[in-house]
Design a protein around this motif. Structure first.
Motif, PDB file in Angstrom:
ATOM      1  N   SER A 116       5.382   4.927  -1.848  1.00  0.00           N
ATOM      2  CA  SER A 116       4.442   3.810  -1.918  1.00  0.00           C
ATOM      3  C   SER A 116       3.106   4.127  -1.250  1.00  0.00           C
ATOM      4  O   SER A 116       3.005   4.995  -0.391  1.00  0.00           O
ATOM      5  CB  SER A 116       5.047   2.556  -1.279  1.00  0.00           C
ATOM      6  N   ALA A 117       2.120   3.362  -1.701  1.00  0.00           N
ATOM      7  CA  ALA A 117       0.805   3.317  -1.060  1.00  0.00           C
ATOM      8  C   ALA A 117       0.460   1.841  -0.906  1.00  0.00           C
ATOM      9  O   ALA A 117       0.590   1.074  -1.865  1.00  0.00           O
ATOM     10  CB  ALA A 117      -0.240   4.035  -1.907  1.00  0.00           C
ATOM     11  N   SER A 118       0.072   1.415   0.285  1.00  0.00           N
ATOM     12  CA  SER A 118      -0.144  -0.009   0.566  1.00  0.00           C
ATOM     13  C   SER A 118      -1.624  -0.336   0.671  1.00  0.00           C
ATOM     14  O   SER A 118      -2.407   0.437   1.240  1.00  0.00           O
ATOM     15  CB  SER A 118       0.560  -0.396   1.873  1.00  0.00           C
ATOM     16  N   ILE A 119      -1.987  -1.521   0.121  1.00  0.00           N
ATOM     17  CA  ILE A 119      -3.386  -1.949   0.146  1.00  0.00           C
ATOM     18  C   ILE A 119      -3.438  -3.459   0.342  1.00  0.00           C
ATOM     19  O   ILE A 119      -2.581  -4.193  -0.163  1.00  0.00           O
ATOM     20  CB  ILE A 119      -4.112  -1.541  -1.163  1.00  0.00           C
ATOM     21  N   ASP A 120      -4.432  -3.932   1.091  1.00  0.00           N
ATOM     22  CA  ASP A 120      -4.626  -5.363   1.344  1.00  0.00           C
ATOM     23  C   ASP A 120      -5.834  -5.841   0.538  1.00  0.00           C
ATOM     24  O   ASP A 120      -6.920  -5.276   0.634  1.00  0.00           O
ATOM     25  CB  ASP A 120      -4.876  -5.588   2.842  1.00  0.00           C
ATOM     26  N   VAL A 121      -5.627  -6.907  -0.257  1.00  0.00           N
ATOM     27  CA  VAL A 121      -6.711  -7.425  -1.109  1.00  0.00           C
ATOM     28  C   VAL A 121      -7.105  -8.841  -0.713  1.00  0.00           C
ATOM     29  O   VAL A 121      -7.642  -9.594  -1.528  1.00  0.00           O
ATOM     30  CB  VAL A 121      -6.312  -7.376  -2.595  1.00  0.00           C
ATOM     31  N   SER A 122      -6.843  -9.218   0.524  1.00  0.00           N
ATOM     32  CA  SER A 122      -7.151 -10.581   0.976  1.00  0.00           C
ATOM     33  C   SER A 122      -8.613 -10.924   0.721  1.00  0.00           C
ATOM     34  O   SER A 122      -9.522 -10.157   1.091  1.00  0.00           O
ATOM     35  CB  SER A 122      -6.841 -10.721   2.472  1.00  0.00           C
ATOM     36  N   ASP A 123      -8.807 -12.091   0.034  1.00  0.00           N
ATOM     37  CA  ASP A 123     -10.137 -12.671  -0.204  1.00  0.00           C
ATOM     38  C   ASP A 123     -11.034 -11.818  -1.105  1.00  0.00           C
ATOM     39  O   ASP A 123     -12.243 -12.058  -1.176  1.00  0.00           O
ATOM     40  CB  ASP A 123     -10.862 -12.947   1.122  1.00  0.00           C
ATOM     41  N   LYS A 124     -10.454 -10.841  -1.803  1.00  0.00           N
ATOM     42  CA  LYS A 124     -11.266 -10.008  -2.704  1.00  0.00           C
ATOM     43  C   LYS A 124     -11.584 -10.768  -3.990  1.00  0.00           C
ATOM     44  O   LYS A 124     -10.798 -11.591  -4.462  1.00  0.00           O
ATOM     45  CB  LYS A 124     -10.538  -8.704  -3.049  1.00  0.00           C
ATOM     46  N   THR A 125     -12.754 -10.457  -4.572  1.00  0.00           N
ATOM     47  CA  THR A 125     -13.181 -11.112  -5.815  1.00  0.00           C
ATOM     48  C   THR A 125     -13.514 -10.102  -6.910  1.00  0.00           C
ATOM     49  O   THR A 125     -13.967 -10.503  -7.981  1.00  0.00           O
ATOM     50  CB  THR A 125     -14.416 -11.991  -5.556  1.00  0.00           C
ATOM     51  N   SER A 126     -13.283  -8.825  -6.655  1.00  0.00           N
ATOM     52  CA  SER A 126     -13.582  -7.801  -7.658  1.00  0.00           C
ATOM     53  C   SER A 126     -12.631  -6.628  -7.471  1.00  0.00           C
ATOM     54  O   SER A 126     -11.922  -6.526  -6.459  1.00  0.00           O
ATOM     55  CB  SER A 126     -15.031  -7.330  -7.548  1.00  0.00           C
ATOM     56  N   THR A 127     -12.619  -5.735  -8.451  1.00  0.00           N
ATOM     57  CA  THR A 127     -11.718  -4.587  -8.434  1.00  0.00           C
ATOM     58  C   THR A 127     -11.954  -3.706  -7.207  1.00  0.00           C
ATOM     59  O   THR A 127     -13.087  -3.448  -6.812  1.00  0.00           O
ATOM     60  CB  THR A 127     -11.903  -3.761  -9.719  1.00  0.00           C
ATOM     61  N   VAL A 128     -10.837  -3.236  -6.606  1.00  0.00           N
ATOM     62  CA  VAL A 128     -10.890  -2.401  -5.406  1.00  0.00           C
ATOM     63  C   VAL A 128     -10.423  -0.995  -5.772  1.00  0.00           C
ATOM     64  O   VAL A 128      -9.380  -0.818  -6.405  1.00  0.00           O
ATOM     65  CB  VAL A 128      -9.993  -2.974  -4.296  1.00  0.00           C
ATOM     66  N   VAL A 129     -11.213   0.034  -5.374  1.00  0.00           N
ATOM     67  CA  VAL A 129     -10.838   1.433  -5.571  1.00  0.00           C
ATOM     68  C   VAL A 129     -10.928   2.129  -4.225  1.00  0.00           C
ATOM     69  O   VAL A 129     -11.972   2.091  -3.570  1.00  0.00           O
ATOM     70  CB  VAL A 129     -11.762   2.139  -6.586  1.00  0.00           C
ATOM     71  N   THR A 130      -9.829   2.770  -3.791  1.00  0.00           N
ATOM     72  CA  THR A 130      -9.819   3.433  -2.489  1.00  0.00           C
ATOM     73  C   THR A 130      -8.768   4.537  -2.461  1.00  0.00           C
ATOM     74  O   THR A 130      -7.877   4.580  -3.310  1.00  0.00           O
ATOM     75  CB  THR A 130      -9.547   2.411  -1.363  1.00  0.00           C
ATOM     76  N   THR A 131      -8.887   5.448  -1.479  1.00  0.00           N
ATOM     77  CA  THR A 131      -7.918   6.527  -1.292  1.00  0.00           C
ATOM     78  C   THR A 131      -6.977   6.142  -0.156  1.00  0.00           C
ATOM     79  O   THR A 131      -7.421   5.752   0.924  1.00  0.00           O
ATOM     80  CB  THR A 131      -8.624   7.853  -0.956  1.00  0.00           C
ATOM     81  N   LEU A 132      -5.663   6.272  -0.415  1.00  0.00           N
ATOM     82  CA  LEU A 132      -4.669   5.805   0.547  1.00  0.00           C
ATOM     83  C   LEU A 132      -3.602   6.871   0.791  1.00  0.00           C
ATOM     84  O   LEU A 132      -3.283   7.662  -0.110  1.00  0.00           O
ATOM     85  CB  LEU A 132      -3.982   4.537   0.027  1.00  0.00           C
ATOM     86  N   PRO A 133      -3.023   6.893   2.008  1.00  0.00           N
ATOM     87  CA  PRO A 133      -1.922   7.822   2.286  1.00  0.00           C
ATOM     88  C   PRO A 133      -0.640   7.378   1.575  1.00  0.00           C
ATOM     89  O   PRO A 133      -0.419   6.182   1.350  1.00  0.00           O
ATOM     90  CB  PRO A 133      -1.760   7.735   3.809  1.00  0.00           C
ATOM     91  N   VAL A 134       0.191   8.355   1.247  1.00  0.00           N
ATOM     92  CA  VAL A 134       1.465   8.099   0.581  1.00  0.00           C
ATOM     93  C   VAL A 134       2.572   8.031   1.633  1.00  0.00           C
ATOM     94  O   VAL A 134       2.587   8.820   2.583  1.00  0.00           O
ATOM     95  CB  VAL A 134       1.774   9.208  -0.444  1.00  0.00           C
ATOM     96  N   ARG A 135       3.487   7.086   1.445  1.00  0.00           N
ATOM     97  CA  ARG A 135       4.661   6.975   2.311  1.00  0.00           C
ATOM     98  C   ARG A 135       5.916   7.153   1.468  1.00  0.00           C
ATOM     99  O   ARG A 135       6.055   6.524   0.413  1.00  0.00           O
ATOM    100  CB  ARG A 135       4.692   5.625   3.028  1.00  0.00           C
ATOM    101  N   VAL A 136       6.815   8.024   1.941  1.00  0.00           N
ATOM    102  CA  VAL A 136       8.084   8.271   1.251  1.00  0.00           C
ATOM    103  C   VAL A 136       9.176   7.591   2.066  1.00  0.00           C
ATOM    104  O   VAL A 136       9.404   7.941   3.228  1.00  0.00           O
ATOM    105  CB  VAL A 136       8.350   9.782   1.112  1.00  0.00           C
ATOM    106  N   LEU A 137       9.870   6.607   1.446  1.00  0.00           N
ATOM    107  CA  LEU A 137      10.745   5.712   2.199  1.00  0.00           C
ATOM    108  C   LEU A 137      12.199   5.816   1.755  1.00  0.00           C
ATOM    109  O   LEU A 137      12.493   6.090   0.595  1.00  0.00           O
ATOM    110  CB  LEU A 137      10.267   4.267   2.023  1.00  0.00           C
ATOM    111  N   ASP A 138      13.104   5.536   2.720  1.00  0.00           N
ATOM    112  CA  ASP A 138      14.536   5.531   2.423  1.00  0.00           C
ATOM    113  C   ASP A 138      14.997   4.102   2.124  1.00  0.00           C
ATOM    114  O   ASP A 138      14.177   3.183   1.991  1.00  0.00           O
ATOM    115  CB  ASP A 138      15.337   6.144   3.577  1.00  0.00           C
ATOM    116  N   ALA A 139      16.305   3.902   2.039  1.00  0.00           N
ATOM    117  CA  ALA A 139      16.851   2.590   1.672  1.00  0.00           C
ATOM    118  C   ALA A 139      16.556   1.521   2.719  1.00  0.00           C
ATOM    119  O   ALA A 139      16.546   0.334   2.410  1.00  0.00           O
ATOM    120  CB  ALA A 139      18.364   2.701   1.452  1.00  0.00           C
ATOM    121  N   GLN A 140      16.310   1.914   3.967  1.00  0.00           N
ATOM    122  CA  GLN A 140      15.967   0.962   5.033  1.00  0.00           C
ATOM    123  C   GLN A 140      14.464   0.769   5.157  1.00  0.00           C
ATOM    124  O   GLN A 140      13.979   0.185   6.121  1.00  0.00           O
ATOM    125  CB  GLN A 140      16.534   1.435   6.385  1.00  0.00           C
ATOM    126  N   ASN A 141      13.730   1.283   4.177  1.00  0.00           N
ATOM    127  CA  ASN A 141      12.267   1.163   4.154  1.00  0.00           C
ATOM    128  C   ASN A 141      11.623   1.901   5.320  1.00  0.00           C
ATOM    129  O   ASN A 141      10.536   1.532   5.785  1.00  0.00           O
ATOM    130  CB  ASN A 141      11.829  -0.306   4.148  1.00  0.00           C
TER     131      ASN A 141
END
Length: 402
Positions: free
Chosen positions: A173-198
Motif C-alpha cells: 500500500s501507499a497512503s494519502i490524505d485528501v482532506s478538504d481537497k477540491t482537485s486532483t492530487v499527484v504526489t510521490t509516496l513510500p510503499v509499505r509491504v504489510l502482513d495479515a496484522q497490517n
C-alpha cells in the motif's frame, strides 16, 4: 652382567626407567584420563547458497552436546566455543533436511559422542513475486467533492525474499490524505509491504520503494430519483404507494450543471390497466454532461403497489374547518353542523382513515360583511382521496370587529 650393572651406563638407564615409572604414576594419579560432556555447543551452518535459500526460521539456534575424553587438565576447562561443530548445506533442497553434524576437538582430546548426531535444518527458497499496489485514501474531500479514482505508477512492485515471508505479504500500500481537497492530487509516496496484522513485513526486499500516486477528485451531487409512472389502474383500483430503490443517486459533472440539477427521472413504468403490484428495474435518464458517480448504479427498481379501491365515511365538526384569507377587520362565524366525508383508498388500509387526516377549509377572500354560503375544500393524506363532501357548502357570517 654384574660388570654391566657396575658401570655408569647401567646407572643412567636405571635412572631413566625409574623416572619414567614415576612420571606414569604421577600422570595416572594426579592427571588421569577422564570423560567429559560439553553442553550446548553451537552448530555453524556452512555453504548455504543465500541467492537460492534462506533458513525458514532465522532466529533458531542449533546446538549439540559433545562427549570427549582426555587428560583432566585438558578437558576440565573446555567451553562450548572450544569445540567446532558444523553442518554442510551445499546441495540441500527446499524443505526439511536431516544433516550429520561434523565435530572437531582440540589436540589430544578424543571425540567420544555427539548428541544429537544429526539436526533438522528447514530451508526456504528465495522467490520473487509481483504484487499490486493498493492506494489507501484517508480523509474526506471538501463538501461537494469526492474521490473518483486512485491509481499508482507503477501499479505493482516486485517482492523478493524467502517463500514463507513473501507468501505472508497480504497487502502492498501507499497512503494519502485528501482532506478538504477540491482537485486532483499527484504526489510521490513510500510503499509499505504489510502482513495479515497490517504490520510491515520483515525479512523481504521490494522494488521500487516509492510510487507516483494520482487521486482524481471530482464535483458530485446527491440527487433524487423520480419514477416516471405512465397510465392508470382500471376503475375500482388505486395506486397505494410508489417505492424506488435507491431513492437517490450521486452524479458528477461540471459544478455549474450540478448546481441546477435537483433530480433525475427513470424510463417510463406503464401501469395502465394493472390490477396488482408492478415491480420492475428501469434505467435512469441521465442529462447530457452528467454521469453516474458509481458506474455500477445505472438503474433503479420501482415498485408500484396497486390495490382494489374501497370507501369509508368520516364525520368532521364544522368547528375544525379552517378559515382562509380572513381580513383583520372581520371576524367569522361558521354554521354549526357536522361534515360527512366519503373517502376512497386501498382496501387493505381503508380502516385506518380518521378525521385527523382530513384538512377542511373555506376561503373568504374578497367577501363583504354579511352571511355567505361557501364551498368546503377538503384535503387528505395520500394514498386516500376525498370523493364526496356532504354538505358541499357551509354558511359563514362575517362581522366587523368591535
Amino acid at each position: 652382567m654384574r660388570k654391566f650393572f657396575a658401570t655408569d651406563t647401567a646407572l643412567k638407564v636405571i635412572s631413566i626407567v625409574a623416572a619414567l615409572i614415576m612420571w606414569l604414576y604421577v600422570m595416572n594419579e594426579q592427571n588421569p584420563q577422564v570423560t567429559y560432556v560439553i553442553r550446548d555447543v553451537p552448530v555453524k551452518l556452512q555453504n548455504l547458497d543465500e541467492s537460492k535459500f534462506a533458513l525458514k526460521d532465522g532466529s533458531e539456534e542449533y546446538k549439540v552436546n559433545v562427549k570427549v575424553k582426555g587428560r583432566r587438565s585438558l578437558v576440565a576447562d573446555l567451553k562450548p566455543g572450544d569445540i567446532e561443530a558444523n553442518v554442510n548445506l551445499r546441495g540441500r533442497m527446499e524443505g526439511d533436511n536431516l544433516i550429520r553434524v561434523d565435530v572437531t576437538t582440540p589436540n589430544n582430546v578424543e571425540l567420544v559422542d555427539v548428541s544429537p548426531r544429526e539436526i533438522m535444518v528447514t530451508l526456504d527458497a528465495i522467490v520473487e513475486e509481483q504484487l499490486p499496489v493498493s492506494v489507501d485514501v484517508a480523509g474526506v474531500p471538501a463538501a461537494g467533492f469526492a474521490v473518483d479514482k486512485a491509481i499508482s505508477k507503477p501499479q505493482a512492485v516486485v517482492v523478493n525474499g524467502p517463500r514463507s515471508l513473501v507468501n505472508a505479504v497480504k497487502k502492498v500500500s501507499a497512503s494519502i490524505d485528501v482532506s478538504d481537497k477540491t482537485s486532483t492530487v499527484v504526489t510521490t509516496l513510500p510503499v509499505r509491504v504489510l502482513d495479515a496484522q497490517n504490520k510491515e513485513q520483515k525479512g523481504i526486499t521490494f522494488r521500487p520503494d516509492v510510487v507516483e500516486v494520482t487521486v482524481s477528485i471530482v464535483p458530485v451531487s446527491n440527487v433524487q430519483i423520480l419514477p416516471n409512472i405512465k397510465g392508470d389502474p382500471p376503475e375500482g383500483y388505486i395506486i397505494r404507494d410508489v417505492r424506488i430503490d435507491p431513492p437517490t443517486v450521486v452524479v458528477t459533472g461540471s459544478q455549474d450543471l450540478l448546481k441546477s440539477l435537483q433530480s433525475i427521472s427513470t424510463e417510463p413504468i406503464n401501469v395502465d390497466g394493472a390490477t396488482s403490484t408492478v415491480s420492475t428495474e428501469v434505467k435512469l435518464i441521465i442529462p447530457k454532461g452528467v454521469t453516474i458517480f458509481d458506474e455500477e448504479t445505472q438503474s433503479a427498481r420501482v415498485t408500484v403497489e396497486i390495490e382494489r379501491l374501497a370507501t369509508t365515511s368520516v364525520s368532521v365538526s364544522s368547528s375544525e374547518i379552517q378559515i382562509l384569507n380572513l381580513p383583520s377587520e372581520f371576524e367569522a362565524e361558521l354554521g354549526r353542523q357536522d361534515i360527512l366525508l366519503t373517502v376512497s383508498g386501498p382496501e387493505s388500509i381503508i380502516d385506518r382513515v380518521n378525521k385527523n387526516m382530513a384538512k377542511l377549509s373555506v376561503d373568504v377572500s374578497g367577501l363583504a360583511e354579511g352571511e355567505h354560503s361557501l364551498l368546503i375544500r377538503a384535503d387528505i393524506t395520500r394514498p386516500y382521496r376525498i370523493i364526496k363532501i356532504e354538505p358541499a357548502e357551509i354558511s359563514v357570517m362575517l362581522r366587523q370587529r368591535l
